[in-house]
Design a protein around this motif. Structure first.
Motif, mmCIF file in Angstrom:
data_model
loop_
_atom_site.group_PDB
_atom_site.id
_atom_site.type_symbol
_atom_site.label_atom_id
_atom_site.label_comp_id
_atom_site.label_asym_id
_atom_site.label_seq_id
_atom_site.Cartn_x
_atom_site.Cartn_y
_atom_site.Cartn_z
ATOM 1 N N TYR A 198 -18.849 97.575 50.589
ATOM 2 C CA TYR A 198 -18.099 98.047 49.370
ATOM 3 C C TYR A 198 -17.834 99.356 49.603
ATOM 4 O O TYR A 198 -18.694 100.195 50.450
ATOM 5 C CB TYR A 198 -18.868 97.706 48.014
ATOM 6 N N VAL A 215 -9.704 104.331 39.287
ATOM 7 C CA VAL A 215 -10.521 105.137 39.322
ATOM 8 C C VAL A 215 -10.445 106.079 38.175
ATOM 9 O O VAL A 215 -9.588 106.930 37.920
ATOM 10 C CB VAL A 215 -10.138 106.069 40.834
ATOM 11 N N THR A 263 -15.155 109.475 49.670
ATOM 12 C CA THR A 263 -15.567 107.969 49.927
ATOM 13 C C THR A 263 -16.940 108.067 50.451
ATOM 14 O O THR A 263 -17.472 108.925 51.339
ATOM 15 C CB THR A 263 -14.583 107.348 50.717
ATOM 16 N N PRO A 307 -11.879 94.648 42.005
ATOM 17 C CA PRO A 307 -11.931 95.895 41.387
ATOM 18 C C PRO A 307 -13.139 96.954 41.671
ATOM 19 O O PRO A 307 -13.122 98.027 41.675
ATOM 20 C CB PRO A 307 -11.018 96.207 40.372
ATOM 21 N N ALA A 308 -14.291 96.430 41.041
ATOM 22 C CA ALA A 308 -15.442 97.135 40.916
ATOM 23 C C ALA A 308 -16.637 96.419 41.366
ATOM 24 O O ALA A 308 -16.660 95.342 41.153
ATOM 25 C CB ALA A 308 -15.477 97.729 39.499
ATOM 26 N N THR A 312 -6.750 97.541 45.382
ATOM 27 C CA THR A 312 -6.357 98.711 44.322
ATOM 28 C C THR A 312 -7.364 98.683 43.261
ATOM 29 O O THR A 312 -7.419 97.691 42.698
ATOM 30 C CB THR A 312 -4.757 98.330 43.869
ATOM 31 N N ALA A 313 -7.850 99.837 42.772
ATOM 32 C CA ALA A 313 -8.770 100.026 41.850
ATOM 33 C C ALA A 313 -8.398 101.084 40.945
ATOM 34 O O ALA A 313 -7.758 102.104 41.462
ATOM 35 C CB ALA A 313 -10.341 100.086 42.428
ATOM 36 N N SER A 354 -17.643 102.298 41.933
ATOM 37 C CA SER A 354 -17.771 101.567 43.067
ATOM 38 C C SER A 354 -16.543 100.595 43.311
ATOM 39 O O SER A 354 -15.913 100.412 42.368
ATOM 40 C CB SER A 354 -18.896 100.407 42.909
ATOM 41 N N VAL A 355 -16.042 100.297 44.565
ATOM 42 C CA VAL A 355 -14.872 99.720 44.726
ATOM 43 C C VAL A 355 -15.099 98.549 45.712
ATOM 44 O O VAL A 355 -15.715 98.787 46.710
ATOM 45 C CB VAL A 355 -13.854 100.680 45.190
ATOM 46 N N GLY A 356 -14.643 97.262 45.195
ATOM 47 C CA GLY A 356 -14.309 96.237 46.091
ATOM 48 C C GLY A 356 -15.447 95.754 46.588
ATOM 49 O O GLY A 356 -16.549 96.165 46.672
#
Length: 152
Positions: A70, A108, A56, A33-34, A105-106, A114-116
């Motif tokens: 990422y 936010v 993004t 997730p992060a 899915t993160a 940061s995501v994925g």
């Protein structure tokens, strides 16, 4: 040696063997997730995608032939409330067959983060392209792209 000491040493040896057996192995794709706390290689981030509810930015971290794709996300609404959001990360390089997209899915938080992770091993001398986009039904798209070399 008494029985208690022998049992403790045997238990410690067993735990050490189990820990060694659980050591991480190389993988083609990992989701999280992060992103980690900080980069360990060269990081290239592209221009932000079109603003929507979120903005993004796609990023590529290159460390030798290990490549991490990422995204970074920033909230554009000052009244943003932490919520789960769907994202898609894709990557391509001439050196590898097409990679499946990573849907994650993160949570936010206000401000973003940061995501994925999409982890690849890419031979040096190639380029890698990453795309990072919001994939949340009914939301306006905000896709960002970046390309980076994998130097020799």
């Amino acid at each position: 040696m008494n029985r208690l000491t022998t049992a403790a040493l045997a238990g410690a040896a067993g735990l050490a063997a189990l820990t060694v057996g659980l050591a991480p192995t190389a993988t083609a794709t990992t989701t999280a997730p992060a992103g980690p706390a900080g980069p360990t290689g060269t990081v290239t981030c592209g221009d932000p995608g079109a603003p929507g509810f979120l903005r993004t930015r796609a990023c590529i971290e290159v460390n030798g032939t290990h490549v991490r794709l990422y995204g970074q996300v920033a909230t554009t609404d000052p009244a943003w409330v932490a919520q789960p959001v769907g994202f898609t990360i894709t990557g391509s390089t001439p050196a590898l067959p097409p990679q499946p997209p990573l849907n994650v899915t993160a949570l936010v938080l206000p401000g973003g983060g940061s995501v994925g992770d999409l982890l690849l091993t890419v031979p040096c001398g190639n380029t890698v392209t990453a795309n990072f986009s919001v994939n949340n039904g009914g939301w306006p798209p905000s896709t960002a792209t970046v390309t980076a070399p994998v130097p020799c």
